[in-house]
Motif scaffolding. Structure first.
Motif, PDB file in Angstrom:
ATOM      1  N   ILE A  96     -37.636 -66.330  46.615  1.00  0.00           N
ATOM      2  CA  ILE A  96     -36.669 -67.027  47.944  1.00  0.00           C
ATOM      3  C   ILE A  96     -37.039 -68.357  48.308  1.00  0.00           C
ATOM      4  CG2 ILE A  96     -36.117 -66.302  50.227  1.00  0.00           C
ATOM      5  CD1 ILE A  96     -35.993 -63.518  49.768  1.00  0.00           C
ATOM      6  N   ALA A 100     -34.323 -71.270  47.912  1.00  0.00           N
ATOM      7  CA  ALA A 100     -33.811 -71.681  48.903  1.00  0.00           C
ATOM      8  C   ALA A 100     -33.959 -73.500  48.756  1.00  0.00           C
ATOM      9  CB  ALA A 100     -34.654 -71.307  50.365  1.00  0.00           C
ATOM     10  N   SER A 103     -31.143 -74.351  46.480  1.00  0.00           N
ATOM     11  CA  SER A 103     -29.996 -74.384  47.007  1.00  0.00           C
ATOM     12  C   SER A 103     -29.534 -75.381  47.899  1.00  0.00           C
ATOM     13  CB  SER A 103     -29.622 -73.014  47.690  1.00  0.00           C
ATOM     14  OG  SER A 103     -29.726 -71.931  46.936  1.00  0.00           O
ATOM     15  N   ALA A 247     -23.930 -70.654  45.448  1.00  0.00           N
ATOM     16  CA  ALA A 247     -24.260 -69.182  45.293  1.00  0.00           C
ATOM     17  C   ALA A 247     -23.197 -68.463  44.606  1.00  0.00           C
ATOM     18  CB  ALA A 247     -24.465 -68.550  46.821  1.00  0.00           C
ATOM     19  N   SER A 262     -32.241 -69.462  42.399  1.00  0.00           N
ATOM     20  CA  SER A 262     -31.660 -70.003  43.646  1.00  0.00           C
ATOM     21  C   SER A 262     -31.290 -68.910  44.343  1.00  0.00           C
ATOM     22  CB  SER A 262     -30.477 -70.857  43.225  1.00  0.00           C
ATOM     23  OG  SER A 262     -29.182 -69.932  42.806  1.00  0.00           O
ATOM     24  N   LEU A 263     -30.743 -69.006  45.823  1.00  0.00           N
ATOM     25  CA  LEU A 263     -30.458 -67.755  46.337  1.00  0.00           C
ATOM     26  C   LEU A 263     -28.968 -67.113  45.635  1.00  0.00           C
ATOM     27  CD1 LEU A 263     -30.416 -69.422  50.025  1.00  0.00           C
ATOM     28  CD2 LEU A 263     -32.016 -67.886  48.660  1.00  0.00           C
ATOM     29  N   PRO A 285     -32.407 -61.824  49.876  1.00  0.00           N
ATOM     30  CA  PRO A 285     -31.878 -63.021  49.512  1.00  0.00           C
ATOM     31  C   PRO A 285     -30.485 -63.380  50.139  1.00  0.00           C
ATOM     32  CG  PRO A 285     -32.545 -62.255  47.450  1.00  0.00           C
ATOM     33  CD  PRO A 285     -32.633 -61.139  48.445  1.00  0.00           C
ATOM     34  N   VAL A 288     -30.754 -64.337  53.892  1.00  0.00           N
ATOM     35  CA  VAL A 288     -31.411 -65.590  53.892  1.00  0.00           C
ATOM     36  C   VAL A 288     -30.109 -66.602  53.617  1.00  0.00           C
ATOM     37  CG1 VAL A 288     -32.891 -67.562  52.938  1.00  0.00           C
ATOM     38  CG2 VAL A 288     -33.817 -64.976  53.188  1.00  0.00           C
ATOM     39  N   LEU A 289     -29.394 -66.386  52.733  1.00  0.00           N
ATOM     40  CA  LEU A 289     -28.174 -67.127  52.517  1.00  0.00           C
ATOM     41  C   LEU A 289     -27.211 -67.160  53.664  1.00  0.00           C
ATOM     42  CD1 LEU A 289     -26.487 -69.103  50.673  1.00  0.00           C
ATOM     43  CD2 LEU A 289     -25.421 -66.768  49.581  1.00  0.00           C
TER      44      LEU A 289
END
Length: 314
Positions: A96, A100, A103, A247, A262-263, A285, A288-289
């Motif tokens: 993550i 992040a 991303s 994403a 990536s996320l 994840p 978090v996104l």
């Protein structure tokens, strides 16, 4: 005999301290919390190589026998993996943090490309007008008819056909920056063009023309600084949109490969394991996104309200 006193000009810090921007920020708890969370998320992403318990790119640190370990609050967890592991045995917290960072790089890189193209085209269209304006705006209309997904499919297919899938995976980050940047520049172009049309008839522009300044200097040194407010606002929205686009493309298999987290690719890698009960591989994840996009949008809403000249600032 008369004496004149020169009033010293206030420095940048003094102007910022007395500005409505800081005044509004001090009184908006949501904006303060959003900025604090955003700075924290960017900081941990940048410091991922030093903060992450392990390097998800190092195959020597990955234990396939530890795959699908649950987070620390669930039965059967391992203290070495606070948020559990994914299907490949990678520490989810580490992936993550690294994901992040990827991303954010794609989000800010794509917005930088969008802004560079959109500002240049918007300035040219609004200031020069005529056929150049008509051509650039029709080009923007054509571009808007192609979605980011369609552009990604075309560019990805061409790169894979010409250079192979391994090359696409190796250069996935700059390719995604290019794809998202080329797909979204009309948002900036239209905004800048509208601002330029409102500014180019004002007296300071006429004075600059009378002084014989070249058009390039008038556009970039005089008009552009007076159009920055809407650019700042749209940039916050576009960063969030770019992160979501990355994403979505990674989830559909058109973005980052699963070996380079990536996320979006993390969410995709765990989607097939939701039915088996390993929900944390996708949902953590995903949370978090959502948090990252939410704080960016909240900051954008606050900035839009502060920079709106129609609002009362007394």
């Amino acid at each position: 005999m008369t004496t004149s006193t020169t009033v010293p000009r206030a420095g940048r810090w003094e102007r910022l301290r007395d500005s409505y921007l800081l005044y509004s920020f001090k009184r908006d708890l949501v904006a303060q919390l959003s900025l604090l969370i955003f700075i924290a998320m960017v900081a941990v992403a940048i410091l991922a190589p030093w903060l992450a318990p392990m390097n998800p790119y190092d195959l020597a640190q990955i234990d396939i026998m530890a795959s699908e370990m649950p987070p620390f609050w669930m039965a059967g967890s391992d203290d070495a993996y606070l948020l559990g592991t994914d299907a490949q045995g990678r520490d989810l917290l580490s992936t993550i943090l690294y994901g992040a960072r990827v991303s954010l790089i794609i989000g800010f890189g794509a917005v930088a490309l969008q802004a560079a193209l959109g500002i240049c085209f918007g300035l040219l269209a609004g200031y020069l007008g005529g056929r150049i304006d008509a051509f650039l705006m029709r080009l923007a209309d054509i571009q808007l008819s192609f979605s980011t997904l369609m552009v990604a499919i075309v560019v990805g297919a061409l790169v894979k056909a010409i250079f192979g899938s391994s090359t696409f995976s190796a250069y996935a980050v700059p390719l995604l920056v290019l794809i998202i940047g080329l797909a979204e520049w009309p948002q900036y172009a239209r905004t800048v063009r509208a601002s330029v049309l409102a500014e180019k008839g004002k007296e300071y522009v006429d004075a600059a023309r009378t002084m014989g300044l070249p058009s390039r200097r008038i556009m970039f040194r005089h008009i552009l600084p007076n159009t920055l407010s809407p650019i700042f606002v749209i940039s916050t929205v576009q960063v969030a949109n770019a992160i979501i686009s990355e994403a979505a493309l990674s989830f559909l298999g058109l973005g980052m490969p699963e070996t380079h987290p990536s996320l979006g690719s993390l969410i995709k890698s765990g989607f097939d394991y939701l039915q088996s009960g390993s929900w944390w591989i996708t949902l953590i994840p995903g949370a978090v996104l959502v948090a990252l996009v939410l704080v960016i949008n909240l900051l954008g809403d606050w900035l839009r309200d502060v920079l709106n000249p129609r609002l009362y600032k007394g």
